[in-house]
Design an enzyme around this catalytic site. Structure first.
Site, PDB file in Angstrom:
ATOM      1  CG  HIS A 182      -0.231   0.280   2.477  1.00  0.00           C
ATOM      2  ND1 HIS A 182       0.539  -0.686   2.983  1.00  0.00           N
ATOM      3  CD2 HIS A 182      -0.065   1.435   3.290  1.00  0.00           C
ATOM      4  CE1 HIS A 182       1.076  -0.182   4.204  1.00  0.00           C
ATOM      5  NE2 HIS A 182       0.833   1.002   4.307  1.00  0.00           N
TER       6      HIS A 182
HETATM    7  C1  UD1 Z   1      -1.463   5.159   6.662  1.00  0.00           C
HETATM    8  C2  UD1 Z   1      -0.106   5.729   7.141  1.00  0.00           C
HETATM    9  C3  UD1 Z   1       0.664   4.525   6.966  1.00  0.00           C
HETATM   10  C4  UD1 Z   1       0.317   3.150   7.420  1.00  0.00           C
HETATM   11  C5  UD1 Z   1      -0.934   3.180   6.570  1.00  0.00           C
HETATM   12  C6  UD1 Z   1      -1.682   1.814   7.028  1.00  0.00           C
HETATM   13  C7  UD1 Z   1       0.237   8.120   7.247  1.00  0.00           C
HETATM   14  C8  UD1 Z   1       1.078   9.121   6.517  1.00  0.00           C
HETATM   15  N1  UD1 Z   1       0.377   6.933   6.701  1.00  0.00           N
HETATM   16  O1  UD1 Z   1      -1.568   5.329   5.330  1.00  0.00           O
HETATM   17  O2  UD1 Z   1       1.918   4.732   7.682  1.00  0.00           O
HETATM   18  O3  UD1 Z   1       1.177   2.283   6.892  1.00  0.00           O
HETATM   19  O4  UD1 Z   1      -2.239   4.304   7.145  1.00  0.00           O
HETATM   20  O5  UD1 Z   1      -3.100   1.576   6.403  1.00  0.00           O
HETATM   21  O6  UD1 Z   1      -0.301   8.259   8.100  1.00  0.00           O
HETATM   22  N2  UD1 Z   1      -9.128   5.143   3.053  1.00  0.00           N
HETATM   23  C9  UD1 Z   1     -10.284   4.381   3.186  1.00  0.00           C
HETATM   24  N3  UD1 Z   1     -10.825   4.283   4.493  1.00  0.00           N
HETATM   25  C10 UD1 Z   1     -10.092   4.590   5.423  1.00  0.00           C
HETATM   26  C11 UD1 Z   1      -8.964   5.142   5.554  1.00  0.00           C
HETATM   27  C12 UD1 Z   1      -8.281   5.547   4.182  1.00  0.00           C
HETATM   28  O7  UD1 Z   1     -10.684   4.107   1.983  1.00  0.00           O
HETATM   29  O8  UD1 Z   1     -10.768   4.117   6.468  1.00  0.00           O
HETATM   30  C13 UD1 Z   1      -8.484   5.471   1.802  1.00  0.00           C
HETATM   31  C14 UD1 Z   1      -8.786   6.883   1.358  1.00  0.00           C
HETATM   32  O9  UD1 Z   1      -8.993   6.878   0.007  1.00  0.00           O
HETATM   33  C15 UD1 Z   1      -7.368   7.605   1.664  1.00  0.00           C
HETATM   34  C16 UD1 Z   1      -6.538   6.360   1.411  1.00  0.00           C
HETATM   35  O10 UD1 Z   1      -7.194   5.336   1.735  1.00  0.00           O
HETATM   36  O11 UD1 Z   1      -7.195   8.718   0.940  1.00  0.00           O
HETATM   37  C17 UD1 Z   1      -5.105   6.796   2.197  1.00  0.00           C
HETATM   38  O12 UD1 Z   1      -5.510   6.667   3.746  1.00  0.00           O
HETATM   39  P1  UD1 Z   1      -4.606   7.840   4.600  1.00  0.00           P
HETATM   40  O13 UD1 Z   1      -4.915   7.649   6.100  1.00  0.00           O
HETATM   41  O14 UD1 Z   1      -4.093   9.058   4.151  1.00  0.00           O
HETATM   42  O15 UD1 Z   1      -3.113   6.976   4.403  1.00  0.00           O
HETATM   43  P2  UD1 Z   1      -2.914   5.323   4.300  1.00  0.00           P
HETATM   44  O16 UD1 Z   1      -2.136   5.199   2.960  1.00  0.00           O
HETATM   45  O17 UD1 Z   1      -3.694   4.479   4.904  1.00  0.00           O
END
Ligand code: UD1
Length: 388
Positions: free
Chosen positions: A222
């Site tokens: 991811h």
């Molecule tokens: C975050 C952490 C990363 C961790 C990862 C585990 C940061 C910088 N990154 O990255 O270190 O390894 O979590 O998952 O904090 N989304 C959903 N549902 C959710 C949450 C997110 O669909 O419940 C989608 C959204 O489109 C969002 C994308 O995932 O824009 C990314 O989510 P985000 O929290 O920005 O970062 P992660 O890539 O999950």
């Protein structure tokens, strides 16, 4: 130690935001409650992760209590997400008057809450401090460096962390080597791990595919650097598909990765019964899947540690790791995005020549207890010094 926690010493606000925080916080909350005297806590969720798959399911699996406070920030750019956590966290500190704020890991919520608390002169405790990939292109690396620079107490998982912190001019008195709370969670939950066949059956795939003698591999991916560019994602999926011809691969798909596979039109690369696509897995499902796997391919931080604790060979599809002990002592091999290296190390592992490794020092399931004891002593000493 007094028999009761002093009335004038506020609760410890324990911050979680995203999936990898939850397994770190669960044993800490349990150890604080079991400590004599019990350390009062408030569990604060920033709302960075919010889906059932990414959030609620893990809370249930880890038997985490419902958060006392939820800031409900949701997704956004790094700036928006970080700023929104900061804006919403400040009034909580004014109202709850905590004795300190405890943050874990390296997600945006970790840094955001640290910054707010430190500026209000509230001590911050960072669990899993001092890890460095030395890759400033990773958002987590920025979060780690800045959090450690300004937090008051730094609890580390491996000895190399203290050297990293010393190099950044951080005084040794602030640093305590206590071990790894992720492994507390793993050992606490091992007996409850779900059978891999049940996780496969949940998406109507044939459990016979993974129960044959050849076994199966597990994949998670991811990181923006692996999944946000069409060519990189296509080449990684291509080599995984190749490996799946030798061993069926169970893929736990992060929403970011799933979205990008669709956006870049790469579905055809995963369209084989030998690549079993699952939604993000619960903690107990993932534990069962990893424990039974012959190989794990990942770009996660946590899985590198969990596979080392489980003794399962892990190929990490990143150029660097902030967790070098998993390579030096554990089962982890760094393969980057190098297709030739991934192919070679996967073949070696499947031929029985994967790394076996050993479990690192203090990854013994008692880290949260050590943190509770040390933090209680520290908070009480500070309070007594202020009163006298
Ligand atoms: C975050 C952490 C990363 C961790 C990862 C585990 C940061 C910088 N990154 O990255 O270190 O390894 O979590 O998952 O904090 N989304 C959903 N549902 C959710 C949450 C997110 O669909 O419940 C989608 C959204 O489109 C969002 C994308 O995932 O824009 C990314 O989510 P985000 O929290 O920005 O970062 P992660 O890539 O999950």
């Amino acid at each position: 130690m007094p028999e009761l926690w002093p009335n004038d010493l506020g609760p410890v606000i324990c911050v979680v935001g995203a999936r990898p925080n939850f397994m770190k916080m669960a044993p800490i909350l349990r150890a604080f409650a079991a400590h004599q005297p019990a350390i009062p806590t408030l569990l604060l969720h920033t709302g960075q992760h919010y889906d059932r798959d990414m959030n609620d399911k893990l809370f249930e699996d880890l038997r985490l209590p419902h958060p006392d406070i939820n800031l409900e920030v949701g997704s956004g750019s790094h700036a928006v997400q970080t700023a929104e956590v900061m804006r919403r966290f400040e009034p909580v500190l004014d109202e709850k008057k905590p004795s300190c704020v405890l943050v874990v890991g390296d997600v945006n919520s970790t840094l955001a809450c640290t910054l707010v608390a430190v500026k209000k002169n509230i001590p911050v405790v960072h669990v899993e401090a001092g890890l460095r990939s030395y890759d400033r292109g990773m958002p987590e690396e920025i979060n780690r460096v800045l959090t450690d620079q300004i937090a008051d107490l730094l609890y580390t998982t491996e000895r190399s962390a203290a050297d990293n912190l010393a190099r950044e001019g951080i005084a040794a008195e602030r640093v305590r080597f206590v071990g790894n709370v992720m492994i507390d969670s793993l050992l606490n939950n091992r007996e409850f791990a779900r059978a891999p066949a049940d996780s496969i059956a949940a998406v109507n795939a044939d459990p016979a595919l993974i129960s044959s003698q050849q076994g199966y591999g597990v994949v998670t991916m991811h990181r923006p650097s692996n999944v946000d560019h069409a060519d990189v994602l296509a080449s990684l999926l291509g080599v995984l598909r190749e490996i799946s011809e030798s061993i069926p691969l169970v893929f736990a798909l992060h929403p970011r990765t799933k979205g990008n596979i669709e956006r870049f039109g790469l579905q055809h690369l995963i369209d084989t019964p030998r690549m079993i696509m699952l939604p993000p897995q619960g903690y107990l499902e993932m534990l069962g899947l990893m424990a039974g796997a012959r190989i794990v391919l990942t770009d996660s931080g946590g899985l590198q540690e969990e596979t080392t604790a489980l003794g399962v060979p892990c190929l990490t599809m990143r150029e660097n790791t902030e967790r070098p002990i998993t390579v030096d002592q554990g089962t982890n091999t760094m393969v980057g995005r190098d297709i030739v290296a991934i192919r070679h190390h996967a073949a070696e592992t499947l031929a029985g020549r994967g790394k076996s490794g050993r479990v690192p020092e203090l990854w013994d399931g008692r880290t949260a207890e050590r943190i509770a004891e040390d933090l209680a002593t520290w908070l009480l000493a500070r309070r007594n010094a202020a009163v006298n």
